[in-house]
Design a protein around this motif. Structure first.
Motif, PDB file in Angstrom:
ATOM      1  N   GLY A 107       8.119  15.966  -8.921  1.00  0.00           N
ATOM      2  CA  GLY A 107       8.487  17.347  -9.211  1.00  0.00           C
ATOM      3  C   GLY A 107       8.703  18.119  -7.928  1.00  0.00           C
ATOM      4  O   GLY A 107       8.904  17.546  -6.862  1.00  0.00           O
ATOM      5  N   GLY A 108       8.672  19.451  -8.032  1.00  0.00           N
ATOM      6  CA  GLY A 108       8.841  20.314  -6.861  1.00  0.00           C
ATOM      7  C   GLY A 108      10.204  20.979  -6.814  1.00  0.00           C
ATOM      8  O   GLY A 108      11.097  20.706  -7.637  1.00  0.00           O
ATOM      9  N   THR A 109      10.385  21.849  -5.835  1.00  0.00           N
ATOM     10  CA  THR A 109      11.604  22.654  -5.740  1.00  0.00           C
ATOM     11  C   THR A 109      12.848  21.795  -5.548  1.00  0.00           C
ATOM     12  O   THR A 109      13.863  21.984  -6.218  1.00  0.00           O
ATOM     13  N   HIS A 110      12.788  20.854  -4.631  1.00  0.00           N
ATOM     14  CA  HIS A 110      13.965  20.035  -4.337  1.00  0.00           C
ATOM     15  C   HIS A 110      14.330  19.155  -5.521  1.00  0.00           C
ATOM     16  O   HIS A 110      15.506  19.053  -5.904  1.00  0.00           O
ATOM     17  N   ALA A 111      13.317  18.531  -6.117  1.00  0.00           N
ATOM     18  CA  ALA A 111      13.574  17.656  -7.261  1.00  0.00           C
ATOM     19  C   ALA A 111      14.120  18.433  -8.450  1.00  0.00           C
ATOM     20  O   ALA A 111      14.942  17.925  -9.224  1.00  0.00           O
ATOM     21  N   THR A 112      13.678  19.671  -8.612  1.00  0.00           N
ATOM     22  CA  THR A 112      14.188  20.512  -9.704  1.00  0.00           C
ATOM     23  C   THR A 112      15.646  20.869  -9.475  1.00  0.00           C
ATOM     24  O   THR A 112      16.484  20.773 -10.380  1.00  0.00           O
ATOM     25  N   ALA A 113      15.974  21.282  -8.252  1.00  0.00           N
ATOM     26  CA  ALA A 113      17.335  21.732  -7.956  1.00  0.00           C
ATOM     27  C   ALA A 113      18.336  20.588  -7.993  1.00  0.00           C
ATOM     28  O   ALA A 113      19.500  20.778  -8.373  1.00  0.00           O
ATOM     29  N   LEU A 114      17.909  19.379  -7.598  1.00  0.00           N
ATOM     30  CA  LEU A 114      18.838  18.260  -7.440  1.00  0.00           C
ATOM     31  C   LEU A 114      18.303  17.010  -8.131  1.00  0.00           C
ATOM     32  O   LEU A 114      18.270  15.923  -7.554  1.00  0.00           O
ATOM     33  N   SER A 115      17.882  17.148  -9.380  1.00  0.00           N
ATOM     34  CA  SER A 115      17.157  16.058 -10.043  1.00  0.00           C
ATOM     35  C   SER A 115      17.984  14.782 -10.182  1.00  0.00           C
ATOM     36  O   SER A 115      17.484  13.669  -9.954  1.00  0.00           O
ATOM     37  N   GLU A 116      19.245  14.897 -10.571  1.00  0.00           N
ATOM     38  CA  GLU A 116      20.068  13.697 -10.755  1.00  0.00           C
ATOM     39  C   GLU A 116      20.362  13.024  -9.412  1.00  0.00           C
ATOM     40  O   GLU A 116      20.337  11.791  -9.298  1.00  0.00           O
ATOM     41  N   GLN A 117      20.607  13.838  -8.398  1.00  0.00           N
ATOM     42  CA  GLN A 117      20.836  13.293  -7.059  1.00  0.00           C
ATOM     43  C   GLN A 117      19.602  12.547  -6.558  1.00  0.00           C
ATOM     44  O   GLN A 117      19.704  11.466  -5.976  1.00  0.00           O
ATOM     45  N   VAL A 118      18.426  13.112  -6.806  1.00  0.00           N
ATOM     46  CA  VAL A 118      17.174  12.486  -6.387  1.00  0.00           C
ATOM     47  C   VAL A 118      17.027  11.105  -7.023  1.00  0.00           C
ATOM     48  O   VAL A 118      16.671  10.127  -6.353  1.00  0.00           O
ATOM     49  N   LEU A 119      17.305  11.004  -8.314  1.00  0.00           N
ATOM     50  CA  LEU A 119      17.179   9.715  -8.996  1.00  0.00           C
ATOM     51  C   LEU A 119      18.219   8.710  -8.509  1.00  0.00           C
ATOM     52  O   LEU A 119      17.952   7.513  -8.442  1.00  0.00           O
ATOM     53  N   ARG A 120      19.402   9.189  -8.163  1.00  0.00           N
ATOM     54  CA  ARG A 120      20.423   8.282  -7.610  1.00  0.00           C
ATOM     55  C   ARG A 120      20.011   7.770  -6.231  1.00  0.00           C
ATOM     56  O   ARG A 120      20.230   6.610  -5.892  1.00  0.00           O
TER      57      ARG A 120
END
Length: 479
Positions: A107-120
């Motif tokens: 979780g967190g700010t970055h993961a919230t803003a860019l969740s799909e990018q994070v998983l990729r």
């Protein structure tokens, strides 16, 4: 079912929960409070919980892996920050390699803003929990099989990445456990430090969400929203009483709300309840410069010692461009009132905001000298993903890099990330440092504020922060 909460390790002290996640120039280190609130909820739901702050324990990646293998959790929960994200990926990938059976939730700010990018970008992550995730986690752990019905998550379904609908904001904040109890169980309060707070201090929330619309602030856009949700007066003061009686070592309570004073009537009710119970906490909070004298006075009577205020700019044009909703005269009146009441003020200013130029930046410095806070912070505006400021600098072509590995410099501080037509990133950095030096090393500040206006306890605290900052400046001079 067992869940391990990890404040992920880093190369140096990093305040992941801070709105400015970097190695701070004053030595500040935040509690991992989002993780702690969620750990408290999961504990109350009957799940087995462990929580480790890898930052304060100075753990290496190998240390963390050994702890994961020892604890053998079903789920591992951590947070990403923009400035550390690629290092965080490596940590998570190392954990997954050695302990593949544990599902990793982030979780967190970055993961919230860019969740799909994070998983990729990071195959080790199984699920991203967006926004506030206290009650999302128990739902995930209660699901057998498909996560389609769990709101507020982005997750892997085979080779696909699925973005579920947002969940509603938690309205009943009284249903959250006292985070202070989680701190007591899993953390050492002496590990955490605010440059402006008495040590040991503690961070708690009385509300979530911010009803104001500043275009540079990441928390309302990512974690907590614009809808102000409040704990009841009784519930909140119950926690203050708990801290006063069960944690007598705590010297100061910091109310971490985006804007504690957003609901002034409630602030007065909280102060009345503190006084009625005969409590004597020392506390501080975030506020805005439109706080009336009468409310401020009641806060002082109830134990408020210091106000953290975002003055932001000395230019009305810039304040209007940033949607701050504050007039310069209100800030001047705020400063006069705090001096009347002898309330300490930590004044925050930013340079490089939308509408800024070299002239308005100098106006900001002159204005800072007018309002004359006890402590001051000049910082470059940082375009965090999810904010309107981020979108603006991208659209204008001002963003220096979208490679988040370059957001922190080699010393661990947030780099200047925007090249403006009137000053490039390096020039903004030099301007920022000069403003800090001009303010703190002036004869007036050293004699009038630093030497003549501090108790022995305050002198020790400010001296520690001061020497940390001087070390930062000296290092930069010799680079």
């Amino acid at each position: 079912m067992k869940i391990l909460f990890l404040n992920l390790p880093y190369k140096f002290q990093l305040s992941r929960a801070s709105r400015w996640p970097e190695k701070t120039k004053s030595g500040t280190l935040y509690y991992p409070y989002w993780l702690c609130y969620a750990a408290g909820v999961c504990k109350e739901k009957g799940y087995e919980v462990e929580l480790i702050d890898c930052i304060t324990r100075k753990m290496s990646v190998q240390d963390v892996i050994r702890e994961v293998i020892r604890i053998r959790p079903d789920y591992i929960m951590g947070e990403l920050t923009t400035s550390s994200v690629y290092y965080d990926y490596k940590v998570l990938e190392a954990i997954k390699k050695k302990y593949p059976s544990g599902k990793i939730i982030i979780g967190g700010t970055h993961a919230t803003a860019l969740s799909e990018q994070v998983l990729r970008e990071c195959k080790a992550i199984d699920i991203v929990v967006r926004q506030e995730y206290d009650f999302t986690l128990p739902e995930i752990m209660g699901v057998v099989g498909d996560l389609q019905e769990v709101k507020g998550i982005t997750w892997r379904s085979g080779k696909d990445i699925v973005y579920n609908p947002d969940r509603q904001w938690t309205q009943d904040l009284d249903s959250l456990p006292f985070v202070s109890r989680i701190y007591q169980e899993f953390l050492d309060v002496n590990d955490y430090f605010y440059a402006f707070a008495r040590k040991p201090m503690i961070q708690i929330f009385s509300a979530r969400g911010c009803p104001f619309h500043c275009n540079f602030c990441s928390y309302p856009e990512t974690m907590s929203g614009r809808n102000l949700r409040r704990r009841s007066v009784k519930n909140f003061v119950d926690e203050i009483e708990y801290i006063c009686k069960k944690m007598p070592e705590i010297q100061e309570i910091f109310i971490e709300d985006d804007t504690f004073t957003a609901d002034r009537k409630r602030v007065v009710e909280i102060c009345d309840e503190i006084i009625k119970r005969g409590l004597r906490p020392v506390w501080s909070c975030n506020t805005r410069a439109d706080l009336p004298y009468e409310v401020m006075k009641r806060m002082k009577e109830a134990g408020c010692r210091l106000l953290v205020v975002g003055y932001e700019s000395g230019s009305q044009k810039v304040l209007d461009e940033t949607r701050k909703g504050i007039k310069l005269e209100q800030s001047l009146e705020f400063a006069r009132n705090t001096k009347k009441l002898k309330l300490k003020v930590f004044g925050c200013f930013m340079i490089g905001l939308k509408g800024d130029n070299l002239e308005t930046i100098e106006e900001t410095f002159r204005f800072a000298k007018k309002v004359y806070p006890d402590m001051v912070f000049f910082q470059q505006a940082v375009p965090f993903p999810g904010t309107a400021f981020y979108q603006w600098v991208k659209e204008k072509g001002y963003l220096k890099t979208e490679d988040f590995s370059k957001w922190l410099n080699k010393d661990g501080y947030l780099d200047c990330l925007v090249n403006y037509p009137y000053a490039d990133a390096k020039e903004i950095e030099k301007l920022r440092d000069r403003l800090m030096s001009r303010y703190y090393f002036s004869f007036t500040y050293i004699v009038k504020t630093f030497l003549c206006n501090l108790s022995w306890q305050e002198l020790k605290r400010v001296t520690k922060a001061g020497f940390t900052y001087i070390g930062f400046r000296a290092k930069k001079l010799f680079q």
